[in-house]
Design a protein around this motif. Sequence first.
Motif, PDB file in Angstrom:
ATOM      1  N   GLU A 199       8.766 -10.602   5.096  1.00 51.01           N
ATOM      2  CA  GLU A 199       9.427  -9.728   6.063  1.00 51.01           C
ATOM      3  C   GLU A 199       8.408  -8.940   6.881  1.00 51.01           C
ATOM      4  N   LEU A 200       7.385  -8.438   6.221  1.00 48.48           N
ATOM      5  CA  LEU A 200       6.354  -7.682   6.935  1.00 48.48           C
ATOM      6  C   LEU A 200       5.605  -8.570   7.914  1.00 48.48           C
ATOM      7  N   ALA A 201       5.238  -9.754   7.492  1.00 48.12           N
ATOM      8  CA  ALA A 201       4.541 -10.693   8.383  1.00 48.12           C
ATOM      9  C   ALA A 201       5.414 -11.015   9.600  1.00 48.12           C
ATOM     10  N   ALA A 202       6.703 -11.185   9.387  1.00 42.47           N
ATOM     11  CA  ALA A 202       7.608 -11.469  10.504  1.00 42.47           C
ATOM     12  C   ALA A 202       7.687 -10.287  11.461  1.00 42.47           C
ATOM     13  N   GLU A 244      -5.707  -9.347   5.138  1.00 47.26           N
ATOM     14  CA  GLU A 244      -5.838  -7.927   5.467  1.00 47.26           C
ATOM     15  C   GLU A 244      -5.595  -7.052   4.251  1.00 47.26           C
ATOM     16  N   ALA A 245      -4.577  -7.406   3.473  1.00 44.38           N
ATOM     17  CA  ALA A 245      -4.273  -6.626   2.268  1.00 44.38           C
ATOM     18  C   ALA A 245      -5.432  -6.679   1.273  1.00 44.38           C
ATOM     19  N   LEU A 246      -6.007  -7.861   1.088  1.00 42.55           N
ATOM     20  CA  LEU A 246      -7.128  -8.004   0.169  1.00 42.55           C
ATOM     21  C   LEU A 246      -8.346  -7.241   0.667  1.00 42.55           C
ATOM     22  N   GLU A 247      -8.589  -7.291   1.967  1.00 40.75           N
ATOM     23  CA  GLU A 247      -9.723  -6.558   2.538  1.00 40.75           C
ATOM     24  C   GLU A 247      -9.557  -5.059   2.301  1.00 40.75           C
ATOM     25  N   GLU A 274     -11.051  -0.110  -0.679  1.00 37.50           N
ATOM     26  CA  GLU A 274     -10.610   0.968  -1.564  1.00 37.50           C
ATOM     27  C   GLU A 274     -11.369   0.932  -2.888  1.00 37.50           C
ATOM     28  N   ALA A 275     -11.562  -0.250  -3.440  1.00 34.78           N
ATOM     29  CA  ALA A 275     -12.295  -0.388  -4.701  1.00 34.78           C
ATOM     30  C   ALA A 275     -13.738   0.073  -4.534  1.00 34.78           C
ATOM     31  N   SER A 311       0.714 -14.370  10.535  1.00 39.98           N
ATOM     32  CA  SER A 311       0.897 -15.342   9.454  1.00 39.98           C
ATOM     33  C   SER A 311       0.790 -14.653   8.092  1.00 39.98           C
ATOM     34  N   ARG A 312       1.348 -15.303   7.080  1.00 41.19           N
ATOM     35  CA  ARG A 312       1.185 -14.806   5.716  1.00 41.19           C
ATOM     36  C   ARG A 312      -0.288 -14.731   5.356  1.00 41.19           C
ATOM     37  N   SER A 313      -1.022 -15.758   5.732  1.00 41.29           N
ATOM     38  CA  SER A 313      -2.453 -15.792   5.394  1.00 41.29           C
ATOM     39  C   SER A 313      -3.186 -14.581   5.953  1.00 41.29           C
TER      40      SER A 313
END
Length: 73
Positions: free
Chosen positions: A13-16, A28-31, A36-37, A21-23
């Motif tokens: 839903e967020l990607a839409a 972006e989420a992983l980055e 943050e880590a 794209s999901r990728s």
Amino acid sequence: MSIPDAVFEAAEELAARRRCSRSSLYAEALERLLVEADDDDVTARLDALYAEMSSGLDETLREAQADALSDPW
């Protein structure tokens, strides 16, 4: 990679909504997670450093700072 259904659907839903794209969304989420880590690691090292030494200002510097902040120009 396995993702819980609820998380997958929310990401779809967020990607839409963002028209991406999901990728790219997952990248972006992983980055953001990695940044943050890294920030958490820096904070932990600073916490360890200040646990061993005082982080208070020298009395002369503290007085000079207080004078400078109270001076209305």
